[in-house]
Design an enzyme around this catalytic site. Structure first.
Site, PDB file in Angstrom:
ATOM      1  N   TYR A  60       0.842  -1.187   0.000  1.00  8.79           N
ATOM      2  CA  TYR A  60       0.000   0.000   0.000  1.00  8.79           C
ATOM      3  C   TYR A  60       0.880   1.240   0.000  1.00  8.79           C
ATOM      4  O   TYR A  60       1.720   1.408   0.891  1.00  8.79           O
ATOM      5  CB  TYR A  60      -0.912   0.034   1.231  1.00  8.79           C
ATOM      6  CG  TYR A  60      -1.707   1.321   1.334  1.00  8.79           C
ATOM      7  CD1 TYR A  60      -2.743   1.583   0.437  1.00  8.79           C
ATOM      8  CD2 TYR A  60      -1.400   2.278   2.291  1.00  8.79           C
ATOM      9  CE1 TYR A  60      -3.459   2.770   0.508  1.00  8.79           C
ATOM     10  CE2 TYR A  60      -2.111   3.462   2.375  1.00  8.79           C
ATOM     11  CZ  TYR A  60      -3.144   3.700   1.481  1.00  8.79           C
ATOM     12  OH  TYR A  60      -3.845   4.883   1.542  1.00  8.79           O
ATOM     13  N   ASP A  75       0.730  15.353   5.637  1.00 11.42           N
ATOM     14  CA  ASP A  75      -0.313  15.082   4.648  1.00 11.42           C
ATOM     15  C   ASP A  75      -1.469  16.062   4.822  1.00 11.42           C
ATOM     16  O   ASP A  75      -2.455  15.784   5.499  1.00 11.42           O
ATOM     17  CB  ASP A  75      -0.802  13.638   4.812  1.00 11.42           C
ATOM     18  CG  ASP A  75      -1.840  13.253   3.768  1.00 11.42           C
ATOM     19  OD1 ASP A  75      -1.941  13.959   2.754  1.00 11.42           O
ATOM     20  OD2 ASP A  75      -2.537  12.248   3.969  1.00 11.42           O
ATOM     21  N   ASP A 103      -2.952   5.410  -2.697  1.00 12.79           N
ATOM     22  CA  ASP A 103      -3.798   6.547  -2.342  1.00 12.79           C
ATOM     23  C   ASP A 103      -3.866   7.488  -3.550  1.00 12.79           C
ATOM     24  O   ASP A 103      -2.836   7.829  -4.135  1.00 12.79           O
ATOM     25  CB  ASP A 103      -3.157   7.258  -1.140  1.00 12.79           C
ATOM     26  CG  ASP A 103      -4.033   8.335  -0.537  1.00 12.79           C
ATOM     27  OD1 ASP A 103      -5.041   8.710  -1.163  1.00 12.79           O
ATOM     28  OD2 ASP A 103      -3.695   8.814   0.561  1.00 12.79           O
ATOM     29  N   ASP A 105      -6.058  10.262  -3.175  1.00 14.06           N
ATOM     30  CA  ASP A 105      -6.674  11.427  -2.542  1.00 14.06           C
ATOM     31  C   ASP A 105      -8.069  11.702  -3.115  1.00 14.06           C
ATOM     32  O   ASP A 105      -8.897  10.815  -3.151  1.00 14.06           O
ATOM     33  CB  ASP A 105      -5.748  12.634  -2.693  1.00 14.06           C
ATOM     34  CG  ASP A 105      -4.429  12.440  -1.951  1.00 14.06           C
ATOM     35  OD1 ASP A 105      -4.472  11.972  -0.802  1.00 14.06           O
ATOM     36  OD2 ASP A 105      -3.364  12.722  -2.522  1.00 14.06           O
ATOM     37  N   HIS A 130      -7.674   4.433  -4.349  1.00 16.53           N
ATOM     38  CA  HIS A 130      -8.891   4.897  -3.683  1.00 16.53           C
ATOM     39  C   HIS A 130      -9.055   6.401  -3.847  1.00 16.53           C
ATOM     40  O   HIS A 130      -8.098   7.178  -3.813  1.00 16.53           O
ATOM     41  CB  HIS A 130      -8.963   4.466  -2.216  1.00 16.53           C
ATOM     42  CG  HIS A 130      -7.858   4.920  -1.323  1.00 16.53           C
ATOM     43  ND1 HIS A 130      -7.751   6.203  -0.845  1.00 16.53           N
ATOM     44  CD2 HIS A 130      -6.816   4.238  -0.780  1.00 16.53           C
ATOM     45  CE1 HIS A 130      -6.716   6.305  -0.042  1.00 16.53           C
ATOM     46  NE2 HIS A 130      -6.117   5.128   0.005  1.00 16.53           N
ATOM     47  N   GLU A 132     -11.502   9.688  -2.532  1.00 17.21           N
ATOM     48  CA  GLU A 132     -12.269  10.032  -1.337  1.00 17.21           C
ATOM     49  C   GLU A 132     -13.204  11.217  -1.552  1.00 17.21           C
ATOM     50  O   GLU A 132     -13.168  11.880  -2.608  1.00 17.21           O
ATOM     51  CB  GLU A 132     -11.316  10.327  -0.182  1.00 17.21           C
ATOM     52  CG  GLU A 132     -10.485  11.581  -0.409  1.00 17.21           C
ATOM     53  CD  GLU A 132      -9.229  11.611   0.443  1.00 17.21           C
ATOM     54  OE1 GLU A 132      -8.953  12.677   1.020  1.00 17.21           O
ATOM     55  OE2 GLU A 132      -8.518  10.594   0.510  1.00 17.21           O
ATOM     56  N   CYS A 140      -5.033  14.119   6.350  1.00 17.60           N
ATOM     57  CA  CYS A 140      -4.972  12.705   6.718  1.00 17.60           C
ATOM     58  C   CYS A 140      -6.287  12.275   7.377  1.00 17.60           C
ATOM     59  O   CYS A 140      -6.889  13.016   8.155  1.00 17.60           O
ATOM     60  CB  CYS A 140      -3.804  12.475   7.670  1.00 17.60           C
ATOM     61  SG  CYS A 140      -3.613  10.769   8.217  1.00 17.60           S
ATOM     62  N   ARG A 177     -13.626   5.722  -1.162  1.00 15.58           N
ATOM     63  CA  ARG A 177     -13.346   6.001   0.254  1.00 15.58           C
ATOM     64  C   ARG A 177     -14.217   7.168   0.725  1.00 15.58           C
ATOM     65  O   ARG A 177     -14.295   8.199   0.053  1.00 15.58           O
ATOM     66  CB  ARG A 177     -11.870   6.359   0.436  1.00 15.58           C
ATOM     67  CG  ARG A 177     -11.586   7.016   1.790  1.00 15.58           C
ATOM     68  CD  ARG A 177     -10.130   7.346   1.960  1.00 15.58           C
ATOM     69  NE  ARG A 177      -9.937   8.386   2.966  1.00 15.58           N
ATOM     70  CZ  ARG A 177      -8.743   8.747   3.466  1.00 15.58           C
ATOM     71  NH1 ARG A 177      -7.653   8.135   3.039  1.00 15.58           N
ATOM     72  NH2 ARG A 177      -8.656   9.702   4.345  1.00 15.58           N
ATOM     73  N   GLU A 207     -13.528   5.269   6.199  1.00 18.51           N
ATOM     74  CA  GLU A 207     -12.432   5.735   7.043  1.00 18.51           C
ATOM     75  C   GLU A 207     -12.917   6.140   8.431  1.00 18.51           C
ATOM     76  O   GLU A 207     -14.013   6.679   8.603  1.00 18.51           O
ATOM     77  CB  GLU A 207     -11.760   6.935   6.363  1.00 18.51           C
ATOM     78  CG  GLU A 207     -10.633   7.583   7.151  1.00 18.51           C
ATOM     79  CD  GLU A 207      -9.406   6.704   7.296  1.00 18.51           C
ATOM     80  OE1 GLU A 207      -9.538   5.567   7.810  1.00 18.51           O
ATOM     81  OE2 GLU A 207      -8.305   7.139   6.922  1.00 18.51           O
ATOM     82  N   ASN A 230      -8.472   0.551   7.199  1.00 14.96           N
ATOM     83  CA  ASN A 230      -7.242   1.292   7.449  1.00 14.96           C
ATOM     84  C   ASN A 230      -6.901   1.181   8.930  1.00 14.96           C
ATOM     85  O   ASN A 230      -7.656   1.658   9.783  1.00 14.96           O
ATOM     86  CB  ASN A 230      -7.447   2.760   7.054  1.00 14.96           C
ATOM     87  CG  ASN A 230      -6.192   3.586   7.234  1.00 14.96           C
ATOM     88  OD1 ASN A 230      -5.090   3.064   7.290  1.00 14.96           O
ATOM     89  ND2 ASN A 230      -6.366   4.900   7.321  1.00 14.96           N
TER      90      ASN A 230
END
Length: 318
Positions: A60, A75, A103, A105, A130, A132, A140, A177, A207, A230
């Site tokens: 990952y 982040d 990721d 974002d 993913h 989001e 983050c 996500r 998440e 996660n």
């Protein structure tokens, strides 16, 4: 974890060069509902090689780790598509047979930009990505104060990602996500993911769940759709052993910070030791530099040169 992959042969970095190898393999791994894909978080070539050598069958690429290692910043939405794609491509290329989940974002913009992001990630050899529902000024997932976009904006991102995947005829997996749990509650987050499945995503990621009940509930709600968890020690989601998580129904389990803490601690201690004692600590790089070179492909490079008839590396030292 599975068997250790070949990182020493002359062709380890170039075999199975199709950009879809990792994606196809990840989809095969997810066909068994009784097992989960366990992914340590990596953020550069060194941590990626360490994870593969340890026997992990998938990796990952953490956005937080990428931002910290490539940019030197936390982040907070600073990393761009170019930063993330370049890092993902490098990691995925080290051993294309080991699937990389990355990721992505927010997709880095509107529908057109999301399409570009999916295309670039797919061509970079990423197995799954993913997207989001945070605003562009994201942060983050386990930090407070996250802001979430309206449902339709989120759905538009996902539709664009699914369309791009299908037009490319790519096996890359699109993971939806949601960060809605923190500010809008579990039900809102679950509804967003259920609509994401209707749109055509391949897996979902809720998440920052806060209880075991929520963790079990989302797996039941999603049925056969793989659910990603996660795991962030000290975060808002309670941590359980992997076997318990598999029984709950999670199919992909990521540990984004697994390498960040140890690296931070070891390097900080080593630097402070040199500053204080005026001599390098015994456990520092020192005489192990050749071992590190070998671990990161020195012998592989020499073998490639010899196979091509070269003699430039007949003697390699430091």
């Amino acid at each position: 974890m599975g068997s250790v992959h070949d990182t020493n042969s002359a062709t380890a970095g170039v075999k199975a060069c199709s950009p879809l190898v990792g994606a196809q393999r990840l989809r095969e791994m997810l066909k068994d509902p009784s097992k989960a894909v366990i992914c340590p978080g990596v953020f550069d070539g060194f941590t990626a090689r360490l994870a593969v050598a340890a026997g992990y069958d998938a990796l990952y690429m953490t956005g937080a780790g990428t931002s910290m290692s490539r940019l030197g910043w936390a982040d907070m939405g600073i990393a761009t598509l170019n930063d993330m794609r370049a890092n993902a491509e490098m990691i995925a290329s080290l051993n294309p047979a080991v699937p990389l989940i990355a990721d992505a974002d927010t997709g880095y913009g509107g529908a057109i930009m999301v399409t570009r992001t999916v295309t670039q990630y797919a061509r970079a050899g990423v197995a799954a990505m993913h997207i989001e529902d945070q605003v562009q000024e994201k942060r983050c997932g386990h930090l407070l104060g996250k802001q979430i976009v309206d449902r339709e904006i989120f759905y538009s991102r996902l539709r664009a990602a699914v369309i791009a995947r299908d037009q490319l005829k790519s096996d890359i997996m699109i993971i939806a996500r949601t960060d809605a749990r923190q500010g809008q509650g579990f039900d809102e987050a679950a509804e967003r993911l259920q609509e994401a499945v209707r749109i055509g995503v391949d897996a979902v990621f809720l998440e920052a769940m806060q209880t075991r009940e929520e963790m079990e509930k989302v797996c039941k709600l999603m049925g056969d759709i793989p659910v990603l968890l996660n795991v962030v020690p000290g975060g808002v989601t309670p941590e359980y052993p992997i076997d318990d998580l598999v029984k709950m129904g999670f199919r992909i389990i990521i540990y984004p910070g697994l390498c960040i803490g140890p690296l931070l601690t070891a390097c900080k201690n080593s630097l402070e030791s040199l500053k204080t004692n005026r001599i390098s600590p015994k456990e520092s790089f020192g005489t192990g530099i050749r071992d590190a070179f070998n671990f990161t492909g020195l012998e592989e490079c020499v073998a490639i040169d010899k196979a091509a008839g070269g003699k430039a590396y007949d003697t390699v030292g430091h």
